[in-house]
Motif scaffolding. Sequence first.
Motif, PDB file in Angstrom:
ATOM      1  N   CYS A   1      29.381  13.713 -34.379  1.00 27.67           N
ATOM      2  CA  CYS A   1      30.748  13.681 -34.877  1.00 27.67           C
ATOM      3  C   CYS A   1      30.968  12.499 -35.820  1.00 27.67           C
ATOM      4  O   CYS A   1      31.669  12.620 -36.842  1.00 27.67           O
ATOM      5  CB  CYS A   1      31.723  13.583 -33.708  1.00 27.67           C
ATOM      6  SG  CYS A   1      31.749  15.064 -32.650  1.00 27.67           S
ATOM      7  N   ARG A   2      30.375  11.364 -35.489  1.00 27.24           N
ATOM      8  CA  ARG A   2      30.500  10.210 -36.384  1.00 27.24           C
ATOM      9  C   ARG A   2      29.841  10.474 -37.724  1.00 27.24           C
ATOM     10  O   ARG A   2      30.346  10.067 -38.778  1.00 27.24           O
ATOM     11  CB  ARG A   2      29.880   8.979 -35.722  1.00 27.24           C
ATOM     12  CG  ARG A   2      30.703   8.427 -34.550  1.00 27.24           C
ATOM     13  CD  ARG A   2      29.936   7.356 -33.806  1.00 27.24           C
ATOM     14  NE  ARG A   2      30.729   6.796 -32.702  1.00 27.24           N
ATOM     15  CZ  ARG A   2      30.236   6.002 -31.746  1.00 27.24           C
ATOM     16  NH1 ARG A   2      28.920   5.702 -31.762  1.00 27.24           N
ATOM     17  NH2 ARG A   2      31.013   5.545 -30.778  1.00 27.24           N
ATOM     18  N   GLN A   3      28.716  11.172 -37.700  1.00 31.50           N
ATOM     19  CA  GLN A   3      28.045  11.526 -38.941  1.00 31.50           C
ATOM     20  C   GLN A   3      28.932  12.419 -39.803  1.00 31.50           C
ATOM     21  O   GLN A   3      28.865  12.384 -41.032  1.00 31.50           O
ATOM     22  CB  GLN A   3      26.721  12.219 -38.655  1.00 31.50           C
ATOM     23  CG  GLN A   3      25.896  12.505 -39.901  1.00 31.50           C
ATOM     24  CD  GLN A   3      24.605  13.202 -39.560  1.00 31.50           C
ATOM     25  OE1 GLN A   3      24.356  13.538 -38.414  1.00 31.50           O
ATOM     26  NE2 GLN A   3      23.778  13.424 -40.577  1.00 31.50           N
ATOM     27  N   ALA A   4      29.769  13.220 -39.137  1.00 31.87           N
ATOM     28  CA  ALA A   4      30.677  14.103 -39.865  1.00 31.87           C
ATOM     29  C   ALA A   4      31.914  13.375 -40.357  1.00 31.87           C
ATOM     30  O   ALA A   4      32.755  13.984 -41.021  1.00 31.87           O
ATOM     31  CB  ALA A   4      31.097  15.263 -38.969  1.00 31.87           C
ATOM     32  N   GLY A   5      32.048  12.091 -40.053  1.00 34.05           N
ATOM     33  CA  GLY A   5      33.169  11.305 -40.561  1.00 34.05           C
ATOM     34  C   GLY A   5      34.237  11.007 -39.546  1.00 34.05           C
ATOM     35  O   GLY A   5      35.234  10.358 -39.882  1.00 34.05           O
TER      36      GLY A   5
ATOM     37  N   LEU B   1      25.550  15.356 -19.095  1.00 40.17           N
ATOM     38  CA  LEU B   1      26.306  14.151 -19.440  1.00 40.17           C
ATOM     39  C   LEU B   1      25.477  13.190 -20.292  1.00 40.17           C
ATOM     40  O   LEU B   1      26.038  12.439 -21.109  1.00 40.17           O
ATOM     41  CB  LEU B   1      26.770  13.461 -18.151  1.00 40.17           C
ATOM     42  CG  LEU B   1      27.910  12.449 -18.292  1.00 40.17           C
ATOM     43  CD1 LEU B   1      29.175  13.116 -18.786  1.00 40.17           C
ATOM     44  CD2 LEU B   1      28.161  11.754 -16.960  1.00 40.17           C
ATOM     45  N   ASP B   2      24.155  13.207 -20.149  1.00 36.10           N
ATOM     46  CA  ASP B   2      23.298  12.319 -20.943  1.00 36.10           C
ATOM     47  C   ASP B   2      23.291  12.681 -22.418  1.00 36.10           C
ATOM     48  O   ASP B   2      22.841  11.876 -23.253  1.00 36.10           O
ATOM     49  CB  ASP B   2      21.863  12.375 -20.402  1.00 36.10           C
ATOM     50  CG  ASP B   2      21.758  11.816 -19.000  1.00 36.10           C
ATOM     51  OD1 ASP B   2      22.624  10.993 -18.633  1.00 36.10           O
ATOM     52  OD2 ASP B   2      20.838  12.213 -18.255  1.00 36.10           O
ATOM     53  N   ASP B   3      23.760  13.902 -22.752  1.00 39.26           N
ATOM     54  CA  ASP B   3      23.785  14.335 -24.152  1.00 39.26           C
ATOM     55  C   ASP B   3      25.066  13.945 -24.869  1.00 39.26           C
ATOM     56  O   ASP B   3      25.214  14.234 -26.064  1.00 39.26           O
ATOM     57  CB  ASP B   3      23.606  15.857 -24.237  1.00 39.26           C
ATOM     58  CG  ASP B   3      22.249  16.298 -23.710  1.00 39.26           C
ATOM     59  OD1 ASP B   3      21.249  15.709 -24.133  1.00 39.26           O
ATOM     60  OD2 ASP B   3      22.205  17.231 -22.882  1.00 39.26           O
ATOM     61  N   LEU B   4      26.014  13.306 -24.167  1.00 36.05           N
ATOM     62  CA  LEU B   4      27.266  12.908 -24.811  1.00 36.05           C
ATOM     63  C   LEU B   4      27.062  11.946 -25.982  1.00 36.05           C
ATOM     64  O   LEU B   4      27.704  12.101 -27.028  1.00 36.05           O
ATOM     65  CB  LEU B   4      28.210  12.286 -23.780  1.00 36.05           C
ATOM     66  CG  LEU B   4      29.119  13.249 -23.001  1.00 36.05           C
ATOM     67  CD1 LEU B   4      30.039  12.473 -22.073  1.00 36.05           C
ATOM     68  CD2 LEU B   4      29.942  14.096 -23.958  1.00 36.05           C
ATOM     69  N   PRO B   5      26.209  10.925 -25.871  1.00 35.73           N
ATOM     70  CA  PRO B   5      26.000  10.046 -27.029  1.00 35.73           C
ATOM     71  C   PRO B   5      25.531  10.806 -28.268  1.00 35.73           C
ATOM     72  O   PRO B   5      25.962  10.496 -29.389  1.00 35.73           O
ATOM     73  CB  PRO B   5      24.943   9.054 -26.534  1.00 35.73           C
ATOM     74  CG  PRO B   5      25.137   9.021 -25.058  1.00 35.73           C
ATOM     75  CD  PRO B   5      25.498  10.414 -24.680  1.00 35.73           C
ATOM     76  N   GLY B   6      24.679  11.792 -28.095  1.00 30.79           N
ATOM     77  CA  GLY B   6      24.237  12.588 -29.241  1.00 30.79           C
ATOM     78  C   GLY B   6      25.378  13.372 -29.851  1.00 30.79           C
ATOM     79  O   GLY B   6      25.478  13.501 -31.082  1.00 30.79           O
ATOM     80  N   LEU B   7      26.264  13.930 -29.017  1.00 33.56           N
ATOM     81  CA  LEU B   7      27.427  14.652 -29.516  1.00 33.56           C
ATOM     82  C   LEU B   7      28.345  13.723 -30.306  1.00 33.56           C
ATOM     83  O   LEU B   7      28.826  14.085 -31.391  1.00 33.56           O
ATOM     84  CB  LEU B   7      28.179  15.267 -28.336  1.00 33.56           C
ATOM     85  CG  LEU B   7      29.500  15.974 -28.656  1.00 33.56           C
ATOM     86  CD1 LEU B   7      29.267  17.200 -29.524  1.00 33.56           C
ATOM     87  CD2 LEU B   7      30.225  16.371 -27.366  1.00 33.56           C
TER      88      LEU B   7
END
Length: 391
Positions: free
Chosen positions: A276-280, A266-272
Motif C-alpha cells: 500500500c505504501r508503494q501505491a502512495g 498475521l505475519d503477512d501484514l507488513p507485506g500488505l
Amino acid sequence: MTEYRWLLPSVLLGDGQDGRTVRRSTRDWFVDIVIFALCAFGTLALLGELQASGTRVSDFEQLLAALACVAVWLRRRWPVGLCLVLTVITTYFILAGPPAAVALFTVAVHRAFNVSGPILLLNLLTVLPSAQLRPDPTLPFWVNVGITEAALLAIFAWGMVVRARRQLVWSLRAQADKAAEEARRLERERIAREMHDVLAHRISILSLHAGALEFRPDAPAEEISRAAGAIRGSAHQALQDLREVIGVLRAGDAEEPTPERPQPTLDDLPGLVAECRQAGMRVELEVEAGEVPERVGRDAYRIVQEALTNARKHAPEVPVSISVGGVAGQGLGIRVRNRLPARAGRGMGIPGSGSGLIGLTERASLLGGRLSYGPTPGGEFEVEAWLPWKT
C-alpha cells in the motif's frame, strides 16, 4: 438424485415424471425373472397338491393360472390393477394364488398404506367365500380361513418392511446428497468472499496508480515507469488470483479436491502495508501479538485488507493507522482508522458492491468474534474488530 429413483416407494415402471417411462434396470430384470420362476414353481406345486388330494382342476383354471403367472411381468406398471384382478380371480380359482400373493406383496412395497391397506382388507374378505366355494378336504373351514389370512398378513407385513427399508435408504442417500450440495455451496461462497477481498485490494491499488498517471501526466519518466510497473504487477496478480478461483470452481465436482493456495496470516501484514505504501498510501502499522492461530491470523489479515481497500476508495490521500494486538485467552483486537475526507466525492470513484464490510462482519461472527465500523465523533472512520484467541 435420479440415480436413486428405483429406491422411491412410488416409482414403478411407467410412473416416470412428465409421462416418461421408467425402464427396468438389470437388477429389475433379475428380480422379475426370479419372481416369475417362483410363481410358476408355486403354481405347479399347488396343482400337484390339489390333484393329489382328489380336487378336480379344470383346464380353464390351469390356463388362467398360467396367464396369471405371465401377468406378474406387469406388476411394476399396474400393481394395484393387477392385484385387484388376481384377488377377484382367486376367490374361486385358487390355483392363481401364488401370482396373487406376489401382486399383494408388490402393492405393499410400492404403494402407501392408504392404497395398500384397503387392498389387504379386500384380500382378507375374499378368503371367506373362497374357503366356502373351494373347501380344503383336509382342513376344517375356520382353520383353512385362519391359515390363509395369516399367510396374507405375513406377505403384506414383509412388503411393508421392505418398503420401510427402501424409504430409509432413500432418505439417507437424499440427505447425504443434500449435505454434499450444501458443502459445495458453502465452499463456493467462501471462495467468492476470498476473491472479493483479494480482487478488491488488487484493483484498488491498480486504480490508484492509474489515477496518479492521469492527474500527473508531466511526472518524471522514472516515476511513470514505476507506476506502470506497479499497474502491470497488480493486474498480473489479479489475473492469477482469478485463474486460481476459476480452476477451483471448475474442479468443484471432481473426486479429488483441488489444493488451495497458501492463505495469508498475521505475519503477512507488513507485506500488505508495504504494498500500500508503494501505491502512495500513508499507512502506520503497529502489531503487538505473538503467534496467533492460522484462522484467526487469516481473518485479521482480511479485515485489515478490506479496511485499507475502503480507505483507498473513499479517502486515498488520508493517512491510515492500523493497530493489532492481543494475547491468548483474551482475544485479538484490530483497529483501523483514517480521517474522513474534507469534502465528499474525493474518493477514486471505484465502484463497490457495499458487501465487503458486511462480509467481514459475517466472517467475524462465524469465528465467534465481532466487528463494527462507521464514523466516530472525532471525525474519523473506524473499523474495529475482536476475534477470539483461545489458549
